[in-house]
Design a protein around this motif. Structure first.
Motif: not given
Length: 468
Positions: A288, A290, A296, A319, A321, A365
């Motif tokens: 994802v 950012m 995120l 996950i 960033g 995050a």
């Protein structure tokens, strides 16, 4: 950094687990329904998307730091510790209502997950937003040397071709419930476009405040909707500070200030859709881009919520960033093994939509990436352009610069072994390349010109075949 994935094995609450007097919130704490009636109102309502219930599933606002509860009002900061407020839900009630079958029976939009979005009545803005394609990216997978790769393609989101339509649909629906008639935002471009378009369709007056040096296509993409566009001679962080002052004086609905708890929840729908489109399973790895870091964290929340409710098959997920090197406060903190996010006062990158030097959700995050066994990466402007071209040439998807950041960083994460090549990967592409044409206009060559003559065409084709 070793991967330490999060395992989700929660079972759906049983049919008899809910008391008429109380329910458990996301922390398992008992909450009295009389209190919640005072906070938010529990009037009976009807939703045209296919269900009726005697009270909202969205229960209250809650401080992410101290856990204090707040009424469902236009507030976004805890008065005790200045922690951000976010929406909390009655998950037991949601679990009794929201099933895979019910979701599948509803129209293909983000509102098919209505019970997990923070409004009290039926949605009134953005009814056609969401449910964008999850593209099996086989040709790109071959180029990256991975087995299973998908692109969550929000370049085709309605109406302004970015994921921001999701967050704005929720924020403006909530604003209308509050009786607000003027909405506004601080924006690096995509949010301005979405607020302008959705406010126009909802009959709301709007103001969008942007850095004055924004891409011309994004400025035009707001002006066309008749909004009040105000360019600020300064970086995004200065724009955002001004918006906080304006919100306090005029009491407008600033989607990413006083309406932020509602606005941010719209991002969850991207995660919900990914799970549904994967056949109700969690992607093993998700990358994802950012800016503030909010997207995120909300995708993380969506994975947790579907797992908690038994809507997703149990599984591990990580996950990651992605940031541009010219504005990488979050990825820099990750690489320095710290949770202290140092501001970038003057971002320098073609990825202007990610140019937030002081990311509001940076700490969260970082915590999300560490908790899930993910990490962060950043990339140069040259790598961004190469990644935009790679995605376009392999999958026919024209991403804006933020999408180039996602692809470029994913490539680095794969090549370094931090994302394994033999597990499922999803790349979240958040906006269309038509919004940032300036970044690549000199990087893709020029049209070949000939006269309307068959011989010239044949010569051109022959030359092209010899050089490819």
């Amino acid at each position: 950094m070793p991967r330490q994935p999060v395992s989700r094995n929660a079972r759906r609450p049983g049919a008899n687990s809910r008391s008429e007097e109380a329910y458990s919130d996301e922390d398992g704490e008992s909450v009295n329904l009389v209190t919640l009636a005072t906070l938010g109102g529990m009037n009976e309502y009807f939703n045209p998307l296919g269900f009726m219930d005697k009270r909202p599933f969205f229960s209250h606002l809650r401080c992410r730091e101290c856990g204090r509860r707040y009424p469902k009002e236009a507030v976004h900061v805890c008065e005790f510790d200045f922690g951000p407020l976010e929406a909390a839900y009655d998950y037991q009630a949601v679990g009794q209502t929201l099933t895979r079958e019910k979701i599948l029976s509803r129209p293909p939009s983000m509102w098919r997950y209505r019970e997990l979005l923070p409004i009290d009545n039926e949605p009134t803005v953005g009814l056609q937003v969401g449910f964008t394609p999850l593209v099996p990216a086989r040709r790109l997978a071959q180029r990256l040397g991975v087995n299973e790769l998908y692109v969550k393609n929000d370049t085709v989101n309605y109406p302004t071709l970015s994921f921001k339509d999701r967050v704005v649909a929720v924020a403006l629906s909530r604003a209308k419930e509050f009786g607000i008639d003027t909405v506004a935002c601080a924006s690096t471009g995509n949010l301005a476009n979405s607020v302008a378009a959705n406010a126009a369709s909802a009959g709301l007056r709007s103001f969008v405040l942007i850095p004055a040096d924004l891409e011309p296509s994004k400025i035009l993409g707001s002006l066309v909707f008749g909004t009040n566009v105000i360019g600020i001679q300064g970086a995004y962080d200065q724009v955002n500070r001004l918006c906080s002052e304006v919100a306090g004086k005029y009491h407008w609905g600033f989607v990413n200030v006083n309406l932020r708890p509602y606005y941010a929840e719209g991002s969850k729908t991207m995660g919900f859709e990914i799970i549904e489109q994967l056949g109700w399973r969690l992607p093993r790895h998700t990358v994802v881009c950012m800016a503030s870091g909010s997207l995120l964290t909300k995708i993380h929340k969506s994975f947790n919520e579907f797992s908690k409710l038994g809507l997703a098959e149990p599984g591990d997920f990580s996950i990651y960033g992605a940031q541009a090197a010219g504005c990488s406060p979050i990825s820099t903190a990750i690489k320095n093994d710290t949770e202290v996010v140092r501001p970038v006062p003057k971002p320098q990158t073609i990825a202007k939509s990610l140019s937030i030097g002081t990311p509001a959700d940076g700490y969260y995050a970082i915590r999300t990436m560490k908790e899930t066994g993910g990490t962060a990466e950043d990339c140069t402007d040259e790598e961004i352009v190469d990644a935009i071209k790679l995605l376009a040439e392999t999958e026919g998807i024209f991403a804006e610069t933020a999408g180039g950041v996602t692809v470029a960083c994913a490539l680095k994460l794969i090549e370094s072994g931090r994302i394994p090549r033999n597990e499922s990967i999803v790349l979240c592409i958040t906006g269309h390349g038509l919004k940032t044409q300036e970044a690549i206009v000199d990087k893709v060559g020029k049209a070949k010109l000939i006269r309307p003559n068959l011989q010239e065409f044949e010569a051109l084709v022959e030359h092209s075949l010899q050089t490819t």
